[in-house]
Enzyme design. Structure first.
Site, short mmCIF file in Angstrom:
data_model
loop_
_atom_site.label_atom_id
_atom_site.label_comp_id
_atom_site.label_asym_id
_atom_site.label_seq_id
_atom_site.Cartn_x
_atom_site.Cartn_y
_atom_site.Cartn_z
N ARG A 52 99.28 120.39 24.57
CA ARG A 52 98.82 119.49 23.51
C ARG A 52 99.95 119.06 22.59
NH1 ARG A 52 94.30 122.31 20.55
NH2 ARG A 52 94.35 120.40 19.32
N GLY A 86 93.31 122.02 9.89
CA GLY A 86 92.03 122.69 10.10
C GLY A 86 91.01 121.77 10.75
N THR A 124 86.91 109.97 9.89
CA THR A 124 85.53 109.78 9.47
C THR A 124 84.70 110.85 10.16
OG1 THR A 124 83.69 108.25 9.30
CG2 THR A 124 85.05 108.05 11.26
N HIS A 125 83.73 111.39 9.41
CA HIS A 125 82.92 112.52 9.88
C HIS A 125 81.47 112.26 9.48
CE1 HIS A 125 82.34 116.68 11.15
NE2 HIS A 125 81.60 116.86 10.06
#
Length: 184
Positions: A61, A139, A104-105
């Protein structure tokens, strides 16, 4: 429109990307973690350069995120918008764009972080969820909230019915916040 140019990270259909494009924001590049993400076609239709960075094509990654960050930087991207991007960004990416990555969540933060927030909202039986735009840190949805707008949970809501209403708010809220962030 002057000001910083925007790079958008996507994984899926690209409805938030479309909202940014429809708002006339200076989207200079769109990168995806999936070569088959329909959002890439939306970007190409708008004449925006695209690239896919499937994890399978990189040793890890970190290597993938370093390549993606380099590609965006090469297109003079100054603000990165995660619009339905479903991978956590590695420190190498976040350092390259320090303090310049937003997400955006579809739920209030910090109450409902993670990949299944609407399922969590419904399971909790709360009266509302929210469209939330926040800064990205290392996080899981832990960066400072920039703006949030409540969306009521209605009796009989399913994940899909709730998602449709949250996305309608996101499609308005995200472009508005991004426009403010890039204003001179």
């Amino acid at each position: 429109m002057g000001g910083p140019v925007i790079g958008v990270l996507v994984s899926g259909r690209g409805t938030n990307l479309q909202a940014l494009l429809d708002a006339g924001l200076p989207v200079a590049a769109v990168a995806a973690n999936r070569a088959d993400a329909p959002a890439l076609e939306r970007a190409r239709a708008a004449g925006v350069p695209t690239a896919a960075f499937p994890l399978a094509e990189f040793p890890d990654r970190d290597a993938r995120d370093e390549a993606m960050a380099g590609w965006l930087a090469g297109r003079e991207v100054e603000l990165v918008v995660c619009a339905g991007y479903m991978h956590l960004l590695r420190p190498c990416f976040l350092e390259r764009f320090a303090g310049r990555v937003v997400n955006t969540h579809p739920a209030p933060l910090p109450a409902f972080p993670g990949a299944r927030p609407l399922e969590d909202v419904l399971a909790a039986g709360v009266a509302e969820t929210a469209a939330t735009v926040h800064w990205v840190d290392e996080g899981v949805d832990t960066g400072p909230v920039i703006r949030t707008e409540a969306v009521p949970v209605r009796p009989g809501d399913t994940v899909e019915s709730l998602r449709r209403r949250v996305q309608a708010v996101e499609h308005r809220l995200l472009p508005a916040v991004v426009r403010e962030l890039i204003a001179p």
